[in-house]
Design a protein around this motif. Structure first.
Motif, PDB file in Angstrom:
ATOM      1  N   GLN A 147       0.854  -1.186   0.000  1.00 45.13           N
ATOM      2  CA  GLN A 147       0.000   0.000   0.000  1.00 45.13           C
ATOM      3  C   GLN A 147       0.890   1.235   0.000  1.00 45.13           C
ATOM      4  O   GLN A 147       1.952   1.248   0.635  1.00 45.13           O
ATOM      5  CB  GLN A 147      -0.911   0.010   1.231  1.00 45.13           C
ATOM      6  N   GLY A 148       0.463   2.246  -0.727  1.00 48.19           N
ATOM      7  CA  GLY A 148       1.238   3.479  -0.804  1.00 48.19           C
ATOM      8  C   GLY A 148       0.581   4.592  -0.009  1.00 48.19           C
ATOM      9  O   GLY A 148      -0.642   4.691   0.064  1.00 48.19           O
ATOM     10  N   TYR A 149       1.422   5.445   0.581  1.00 44.87           N
ATOM     11  CA  TYR A 149       0.939   6.598   1.340  1.00 44.87           C
ATOM     12  C   TYR A 149       1.747   7.815   0.874  1.00 44.87           C
ATOM     13  O   TYR A 149       2.752   8.187   1.479  1.00 44.87           O
ATOM     14  CB  TYR A 149       1.131   6.386   2.841  1.00 44.87           C
ATOM     15  N   PHE A 150       1.301   8.423  -0.211  1.00 50.77           N
ATOM     16  CA  PHE A 150       2.046   9.519  -0.806  1.00 50.77           C
ATOM     17  C   PHE A 150       1.371  10.854  -0.505  1.00 50.77           C
ATOM     18  O   PHE A 150       0.164  10.918  -0.256  1.00 50.77           O
ATOM     19  CB  PHE A 150       2.188   9.298  -2.306  1.00 50.77           C
ATOM     20  N   SER A 151       2.163  11.895  -0.552  1.00 48.55           N
ATOM     21  CA  SER A 151       1.651  13.237  -0.306  1.00 48.55           C
ATOM     22  C   SER A 151       1.182  13.855  -1.619  1.00 48.55           C
ATOM     23  O   SER A 151       1.847  13.721  -2.654  1.00 48.55           O
ATOM     24  CB  SER A 151       2.746  14.109   0.320  1.00 48.55           C
TER      25      SER A 151
ATOM     26  N   ASN B 249       5.337  12.457  -7.138  1.00 46.61           N
ATOM     27  CA  ASN B 249       5.585  11.170  -7.793  1.00 46.61           C
ATOM     28  C   ASN B 249       4.370  10.253  -7.738  1.00 46.61           C
ATOM     29  O   ASN B 249       4.501   9.031  -7.798  1.00 46.61           O
ATOM     30  CB  ASN B 249       6.805  10.471  -7.178  1.00 46.61           C
ATOM     31  N   ALA B 250       3.218  10.841  -7.615  1.00 46.35           N
ATOM     32  CA  ALA B 250       1.956  10.098  -7.619  1.00 46.35           C
ATOM     33  C   ALA B 250       0.891  10.960  -8.289  1.00 46.35           C
ATOM     34  O   ALA B 250       1.039  12.180  -8.401  1.00 46.35           O
ATOM     35  CB  ALA B 250       1.539   9.721  -6.201  1.00 46.35           C
ATOM     36  N   ILE B 251      -0.188  10.322  -8.725  1.00 43.96           N
ATOM     37  CA  ILE B 251      -1.232  11.006  -9.489  1.00 43.96           C
ATOM     38  C   ILE B 251      -2.577  10.671  -8.876  1.00 43.96           C
ATOM     39  O   ILE B 251      -2.776   9.567  -8.354  1.00 43.96           O
ATOM     40  CB  ILE B 251      -1.191  10.558 -10.963  1.00 43.96           C
ATOM     41  N   PHE B 252      -3.518  11.618  -8.934  1.00 40.96           N
ATOM     42  CA  PHE B 252      -4.891  11.279  -8.577  1.00 40.96           C
ATOM     43  C   PHE B 252      -5.847  11.854  -9.612  1.00 40.96           C
ATOM     44  O   PHE B 252      -5.533  12.835 -10.307  1.00 40.96           O
ATOM     45  CB  PHE B 252      -5.250  11.748  -7.163  1.00 40.96           C
TER      46      PHE B 252
ATOM     47  N   SER C 287       6.702   4.822 -11.531  1.00 38.42           N
ATOM     48  CA  SER C 287       8.129   4.637 -11.260  1.00 38.42           C
ATOM     49  C   SER C 287       8.575   5.179  -9.910  1.00 38.42           C
ATOM     50  O   SER C 287       9.537   4.694  -9.328  1.00 38.42           O
ATOM     51  CB  SER C 287       8.952   5.321 -12.350  1.00 38.42           C
ATOM     52  N   GLY C 288       7.896   6.231  -9.410  1.00 32.55           N
ATOM     53  CA  GLY C 288       8.343   6.882  -8.194  1.00 32.55           C
ATOM     54  C   GLY C 288       9.285   8.036  -8.439  1.00 32.55           C
ATOM     55  O   GLY C 288       9.699   8.723  -7.501  1.00 32.55           O
ATOM     56  N   GLU C 289       9.655   8.270  -9.707  1.00 32.25           N
ATOM     57  CA  GLU C 289      10.501   9.419 -10.037  1.00 32.25           C
ATOM     58  C   GLU C 289       9.674  10.705  -9.961  1.00 32.25           C
ATOM     59  O   GLU C 289       8.452  10.677  -9.821  1.00 32.25           O
ATOM     60  CB  GLU C 289      11.095   9.245 -11.433  1.00 32.25           C
ATOM     61  N   THR C 290      10.347  11.847 -10.077  1.00 32.82           N
ATOM     62  CA  THR C 290       9.680  13.140  -9.944  1.00 32.82           C
ATOM     63  C   THR C 290       8.988  13.524 -11.243  1.00 32.82           C
ATOM     64  O   THR C 290       9.629  13.625 -12.295  1.00 32.82           O
ATOM     65  CB  THR C 290      10.684  14.230  -9.542  1.00 32.82           C
ATOM     66  N   ILE C 291       7.688  13.737 -11.159  1.00 29.02           N
ATOM     67  CA  ILE C 291       6.871  14.065 -12.334  1.00 29.02           C
ATOM     68  C   ILE C 291       7.042  15.536 -12.701  1.00 29.02           C
ATOM     69  O   ILE C 291       7.110  16.406 -11.836  1.00 29.02           O
ATOM     70  CB  ILE C 291       5.389  13.755 -12.054  1.00 29.02           C
ATOM     71  N   SER C 292       7.099  15.807 -13.992  1.00 30.83           N
ATOM     72  CA  SER C 292       7.179  17.197 -14.452  1.00 30.83           C
ATOM     73  C   SER C 292       5.949  17.616 -15.248  1.00 30.83           C
ATOM     74  O   SER C 292       5.557  18.779 -15.192  1.00 30.83           O
ATOM     75  CB  SER C 292       8.441  17.408 -15.298  1.00 30.83           C
TER      76      SER C 292
ATOM     77  N   THR D  30      10.859   6.267   2.713  1.00 24.90           N
ATOM     78  CA  THR D  30      11.969   6.622   1.833  1.00 24.90           C
ATOM     79  C   THR D  30      12.018   8.144   1.697  1.00 24.90           C
ATOM     80  O   THR D  30      11.145   8.851   2.203  1.00 24.90           O
ATOM     81  CB  THR D  30      11.802   5.996   0.434  1.00 24.90           C
ATOM     82  N   ASP D  31      13.019   8.635   1.000  1.00 20.89           N
ATOM     83  CA  ASP D  31      13.088  10.080   0.790  1.00 20.89           C
ATOM     84  C   ASP D  31      12.165  10.543  -0.330  1.00 20.89           C
ATOM     85  O   ASP D  31      12.138  11.729  -0.667  1.00 20.89           O
ATOM     86  CB  ASP D  31      14.525  10.529   0.524  1.00 20.89           C
ATOM     87  N   LYS D  32      11.370   9.604  -0.897  1.00 20.30           N
ATOM     88  CA  LYS D  32      10.407   9.956  -1.939  1.00 20.30           C
ATOM     89  C   LYS D  32       9.015   9.423  -1.645  1.00 20.30           C
ATOM     90  O   LYS D  32       8.181   9.345  -2.548  1.00 20.30           O
ATOM     91  CB  LYS D  32      10.883   9.448  -3.305  1.00 20.30           C
ATOM     92  N   GLY D  33       8.750   9.049  -0.415  1.00 22.66           N
ATOM     93  CA  GLY D  33       7.418   8.586  -0.091  1.00 22.66           C
ATOM     94  C   GLY D  33       7.414   7.372   0.816  1.00 22.66           C
ATOM     95  O   GLY D  33       8.452   6.750   1.083  1.00 22.66           O
TER      96      GLY D  33
END
Length: 785
Positions: free
Chosen positions: A27-31, A51-54, A73-78, A664-667
């Motif tokens: 399960q993911g818990y992203f900001s 690095n997440a979408i809704f 991927s978890g990379e930074t989205i632009s 992690t440092d990304k989520g």
């Protein structure tokens, strides 16, 4: 029809990479506070966070998230773009990666690495700036030029290097207008265009410069071409390609788009909506109520949707933008967690910081987050009484929702029911500020490591204080300080800070230091109360810098450092033997003896209910080892799990259900490990899922028998009594039977019988027998094929 053709091409083409969906176990818990871009289509608004979408359904108001658990991927989205013609979402990243998310398909995320892996482009120039879809092609504006992607064939076409002599130049946005493709360029390259009908757009000479300067945005609306420059001016192209200035904005333009014949200009502090005649019909500005920066904006029929840097997505009426609705998925304050702490169905997260050498600067002014029963409560910095660099969390074992959070600058924050009630410092508690002999008036309370003992007494560590160890009894409000005089002659210079504090079965406090390695303290010890192991030559420590500590179920101390792993097996002689030794864990790797995690930077160690070890390693992901470290049960990385990065910062286990939380440092993500602690009896034992339906993959996800006792025999039989699977625990070990294994308080069955065949539909009996108390319990489970 287009969608079906695209799907067919996916299956016949061998060059594509499909991301795995991990939602069964993870399960993911992203900001979602920092919105990078928005798009609209299919009656939805799409918003990309770091690095997440809704997606937000404009008819039902339902929110759905897409994260690394679903295959991102978890990379930074632009940048993102939704194609209504192909019913897919295109996601661009700062590193050049592109992913395509399909609507309502078995194949969810397609990963495209052509730009990411292109060796002729510098890594810093692969940033995806913009997507422009036209006649089945997507023109991708990047820091090196323009690449073309074919949505019919799902493959890359040509790349246009349109600078002088075919050099790479920065293109911010493209648009197709009057049979030409226009490009807004930086570095003085102005606006360039080329005829869309040309068969040789790879030739830089096909690209004509029609305007000079630095352009950030370009778009058409109502058959008029508009562009915005770096100097904040906004212009209109005339028929002869001359430019007419329309307005100079107060701030930099960050987004320009045309939707439903409206032109939307987003600057850092304003969003402007114009009709087809460039008449302004709406303006939204930042204010005290909207204290943020704008990043992007789009509209539907009635509403304006604005992406912000720290408020998420906000919604307001286009013609009357006076009230605002925040659209935000359930999630924590930030993806950049520093420390996490789990208890039964609860998780706390902090976002402070200090360096490896315990320097608190620059100070982080951030709040904290609390996950309770799948709902997040975020407490912002303006509510934490000024406590900066919040780090280690200690949960009162006797009072629900009562926690203490260390501040590596301002003291100790006491929190009840998510409300900070007092900041404890040198003025209202036994806590000391650090002692600086060169500046006696300086103040810095460097609280870090802390933990509750079994009696409900809180033990904390303060860096560079005369008495670094403190005890606090919340029930009596009594403080006690303890000096480390045996090992610290100079509290300011002999030790800079403390990483962890754990308490063993004998009440000894084990503390991780910077210069002193592992420090042991027992206030009840008759002789030496404090001792330390830090020497590489004398004590076999790989480094004096201890970054992680854990007491396992055998009262052994597992020690993580910035240069490897050690174990203190004999804790009883620690205070009496000046040459106490720690041991490395030696494993056989293809017949060769090697040191486990040799020279690796270990960030955390956690022990689960089966005495197995979860160990996170900087740059190498997450390991799950057997109790003695000899067997690697799992090794999770970014490549084989939803970890958004291999930089795992902290771990915590909810012992009530075996869930492992991974920061992690990304989520933040969690893994349903199932290794919960064993219970005293079998009264609460149960099995799930029940019934097991055809859609449940028993081989992969396994049927779980939960809340079993420590020493237990488990037999699974069919309704006629024929044995299907069996396992029996051995104290403090993970034991595998045949198609059945036991891990702490949970057993796992893969749905196979003694012949290793998948069982047929029917009712099966799970017979539990406690080997110590002779208690028995029988559970029934229905399998449907």
């Amino acid at each position: 029809m287009i969608k079906k053709i695209a799907l067919f091409l996916i299956f016949i083409s061998p060059i594509f990479s499909f991301a795995q969906d991990y939602s069964a176990e993870w399960q993911g818990y992203f900001s979602y506070y920092d919105i990078k871009d928005v798009s609209q289509g299919n009656n939805k608004i799409y918003a990309a966070a770091e690095n997440a979408i809704f997606s937000y359904d404009i008819e039902t108001n339902e929110i759905e998230t897409i994260t690394t658990v679903n295959g991102l991927s978890g990379e930074t989205i632009s940048k993102i773009h939704y194609s209504e013609a192909y019913e897919l979402l295109i996601v661009g990243y700062e590193n050049g990666l592109i992913e395509i998310v399909f609507d309502d398909m078995d194949v969810d995320v397609l990963t495209i690495v052509d730009i990411l892996e292109k060796p002729t482009i510098p890594p810093t120039d692969k940033f995806i700036n913009h997507f422009n879809e036209h006649d089945g092609l997507v023109y991708i504006a990047t820091e090196y030029g323009i690449s073309v992607y074919d949505l019919d064939r799902l493959e890359f076409g040509d790349t246009y290097y349109i600078g002088s002599q075919g050099s790479q130049i920065r293109v911010k946005q493209t648009v197709v207008y009057n049979d030409f493709i226009y490009a807004a360029c930086l570095d003085g390259n102005g606006v360039k265009r080329a005829p869309l009908s040309s068969n040789n757009l790879v030739d830089y000479e096909e690209w004509e410069r029609i305007a000079t300067g630095n352009f950030l945005v370009i778009e058409k609306n109502n058959d008029i071409l508009y562009a915005g420059k770096f100097d904040r001016s906004f212009l209109q192209f005339e028929a002869d390609d001359s430019l007419t200035g329309l307005v100079v904005y107060d701030d930099q333009q960050v987004d320009l788009r045309s939707v439903n014949n409206y032109l939307i200009v987003t600057t850092e502090n304003d969003v402007f909506v114009y009709d087809g005649n460039f008449t302004q019909i709406a303006q939204v500005s930042t204010s005290a109520d909207l204290d943020t920066e704008f990043t992007s904006a789009t509209i539907d029929d009635e509403y304006l949707y604005i992406g912000t840097a720290d408020l998420g997505l906000i919604k307001t009426l286009i013609l009357n933008p006076v009230t605002f609705e925040v659209i935000l998925p359930n999630g924590p304050l930030s993806n950049s967690a520093f420390s996490i702490k789990a208890s039964a169905n609860n998780l706390w997260v902090t976002y402070g910081d200090y360096t490896l050498a315990y320097n608190p600067f620059p100070l982080r002014s951030r709040g904290f987050s609390h996950l309770k029963k799948e709902e997040w409560k975020n407490v912002p910095f303006d509510s934490v009484l000024g406590a900066r660099n919040l780090n280690i969390i200690s949960v009162n074992p006797f009072v629900e929702n009562h926690v203490f959070i260390s501040s590596f600058q301002d003291g100790l924050l006491e929190v009840e029911n998510d409300v900070p009630i007092i900041l404890l410092d040198e003025t209202n508690s036994g806590i000391e500020s650090f002692v600086n002999p060169n500046n006696p008036n300086s103040r810095s309370i460097r609280q870090s490591a802390s933990n509750f003992d079994r009696n409900g007494v809180l033990w904390t560590m303060t860096g560079r204080a005369d008495r670094p160890l403190k005890s606090y009894d919340p029930s009596t409000n009594q403080w006690q300080g303890y000096a480390f005089s045996e090992i610290l002659g100079d509290p300011f210079n002999d030790e800079w800070g403390y990483s962890e504090l754990v308490i063993d079965n004998n009440g000894t406090k084990w503390i991780g230091g910077y210069f002193k390695g592992i420090i042991g303290y027992n206030e009840n010890n008759a002789d030496v109360k404090t001792a330390a192991i830090f020497s590489e030559e004398q004590n076999n420590m790989p480094s004096s810098i201890v970054t992680a500590l854990a007491v396992d179920n055998s009262n052994q101390i597992w020690i993580g450092t910035d240069k490897g792993l050690r174990v203190l097996y004999n804790t009883s002689s620690f205070f009496t033997d000046p040459n106490s030794q720690v041991s490395s864990v030696i494993i056989l790797e293809e017949g060769v003896a090697e040191e486990l995690l040799f020279q690796q930077f270990i960030t955390d160690i956690e022990v689960d209910g089966a005495n197995n070890k979860w160990i996170s390693v900087l740059d190498s992901g997450l390991f799950y080892f057997s109790s003695d470290g000899q067997e690697t049960i799992y090794h999770f990385t970014k490549d084989n799990s939803p970890l958004p990065t291999n930089n795992v910062i902290d771990l915590s286990i909810d012992s009530s259900n075996g869930t492992v939380y991974v920061a992690t440092d990304k989520g933040l993500v969690s893994f349903k490990a199932g290794g919960s602690s064993a219970l005293e009896n079998l009264s609460d034992a149960f099995v799930y899922p029940n019934p097991v339906r055809p859609t449940f993959n028993m081989d992969q996800d396994k049927v779980k028998i939960k809340d079993i006792s420590e020493n237990v025999n488990i037999k699974i039989t069919d309704i006629e009594g024929n044995l299907v699977a069996e396992a029996e625990t051995r104290t403090n070990s993970r034991y595998k039977g045949y198609n059945l294994e036991i891990d702490g308080g949970t057993a796992f069955w893969n749905g196979r019988n003694l012949s290793n065949n998948t069982v047929a539909s029917g009712v099966y009996l799970v017979m539990l027998s406690d080997l110590d108390t002779f208690e028995t319990k029988v559970l029934k489970i229905m399998v449907i094929r």
